[in-house]
Motif scaffolding. Structure first.
Motif, short mmCIF file in Angstrom:
data_model
loop_
_atom_site.label_atom_id
_atom_site.label_comp_id
_atom_site.label_asym_id
_atom_site.label_seq_id
_atom_site.Cartn_x
_atom_site.Cartn_y
_atom_site.Cartn_z
N HIS A 187 0.80 -1.23 0.00
CA HIS A 187 0.00 0.00 0.00
C HIS A 187 0.84 1.28 0.00
O HIS A 187 0.39 2.31 -0.48
N ARG A 188 2.04 1.21 0.59
CA ARG A 188 2.84 2.44 0.69
C ARG A 188 3.30 2.96 -0.66
O ARG A 188 3.76 4.10 -0.76
N PHE A 189 3.20 2.13 -1.70
CA PHE A 189 3.58 2.61 -3.04
C PHE A 189 2.38 3.04 -3.89
O PHE A 189 2.53 3.31 -5.07
N THR A 190 1.20 3.10 -3.30
CA THR A 190 0.07 3.64 -4.06
C THR A 190 0.12 5.17 -3.98
O THR A 190 0.83 5.74 -3.15
N VAL A 191 -0.63 5.82 -4.84
CA VAL A 191 -0.65 7.28 -4.84
C VAL A 191 -1.44 7.74 -3.61
O VAL A 191 -2.55 7.26 -3.37
N PRO A 192 -0.86 8.65 -2.81
CA PRO A 192 -1.57 9.07 -1.59
C PRO A 192 -2.95 9.65 -1.89
O PRO A 192 -3.13 10.39 -2.86
N THR A 193 -3.91 9.27 -1.08
CA THR A 193 -5.28 9.75 -1.24
C THR A 193 -5.71 10.51 0.02
O THR A 193 -5.10 10.33 1.07
N PRO A 194 -6.72 11.35 0.01
CA PRO A 194 -7.60 11.59 -1.14
C PRO A 194 -6.89 12.30 -2.30
O PRO A 194 -6.05 13.17 -2.08
N HIS A 195 -7.23 11.88 -3.49
CA HIS A 195 -6.65 12.42 -4.72
C HIS A 195 -7.77 12.44 -5.76
O HIS A 195 -8.50 11.45 -5.89
#
Ligand SMILES: [Fe+2]
Length: 269
Positions: A187-195
């Motif tokens: 999960h730490r490599f997903t794009v930070p949300t909210p986006h």
């Protein structure tokens, strides 16, 4: 042994001032300059399986080292007249591709690799499965939906690919594992949300189907690409590395040599 790692080269991106030959020369110099014994590429070499395969071959010839790769989603994009299943088979039979062909380095270490596939689990839960499967959001379309035609849906493909990886992990079981995927498995490599966009498009970034592998098998390094980050971190004794070159418009400079140097990671075992 010095293992070089990099991802998301995108050598045939139209909007780049560099040619495929420039990519070959720059990468060759980096590999030779750092005395790398083995290069791992975590996918998205190009948008055509023939270009990807030719590039691996020419890079092996100019460096005289072993190279192993997993195809990224872009490497599966279909030219006319060939199915996604046939492109997949091409890679599975490719001698440098890690799919169903783990590389045993010695009694202590092995490399297991697969593209992996996204299972929508990283999307915001407000989106329905049907909406995610359309790949359409804010007037845009996730291009894999247009360029690839798998015979099964994405979550099922993710499960199938994860099962294939589990078989390989069983094969090399007693060894320390370097695991390489294209899609993101943490999960730490997903794009930070909210986006605004990636609340939705994170659906196509990663999978949760690998989660149990990190507890059940001696994975020491987990290499992945796809999200065009250049980050690494350690968690529970596992080093997670995302070494993406990415598109030229995402670079900090316009200098291919500097960007490759900044992206390239070395694992010593
Ligand atoms: Fe990419």
């Amino acid at each position: 042994m010095k293992i070089g790692i990099i991802a998301d080269l995108h050598i045939d991106r139209i909007r780049t001032e560099y040619t495929i030959e420039d990519f070959r020369q720059v990468l060759s110099r980096e590999i030779l300059g750092r005395n790398i014994d083995l290069l791992l590429i975590a996918g998205d070499i190009s948008n055509d399986y023939r270009t990807t395969s030719d590039f691996i071959q020419s890079l092996m010839e100019s460096t005289d080292i072993d190279i192993r790769f997993v195809p990224g989603n872009h490497d599966y994009w279909q030219p006319e007249g060939i199915s996604s299943t046939e492109v997949y088979r091409f890679y599975k039979e490719h001698p440098q591709c890690l799919i169903e062909s783990p590389l045993i380095l010695d009694d202590d270490w092995a490399i297991v690799g697969h593209s992996g596939w996204y299972d929508y689990s990283y999307a915001d839960p407000r989106f329905t499965l049907e909406k995610l499967a359309s790949g359409k959001f804010y007037g845009g379309t996730w291009q894999d939906k247009v360029r690839i035609d798998w015979p099964v849906d994405d979550p099922e493909l993710s499960r199938t690919f994860a099962e294939s990886v589990q078989k390989d992990l069983e094969t090399v079981k007693d060894r320390n594992v370097i695991l390489m995927t294209h899609v993101v498995t943490h999960h730490r490599f997903t794009v930070p949300t909210p986006h605004r966009l990636f609340d939705f498009y994170n659906a196509f970034i990663g999978t949760s189907d690998f989660d149990t592998f990190y507890k059940d098998y001696p994975i020491r390094y987990s290499i992945m690409g796809h999200v065009h980050f250049r980050h690494q971190f350690e968690e529970d004794g596992i080093r997670y590395i995302c070494p993406c070159l990415g598109y030229q418009r995402e670079w900090r400079t316009d200098d291919l040599t500097a960007e490759v140097r900044n992206t390239f990671r070395v694992v010593e075992i």
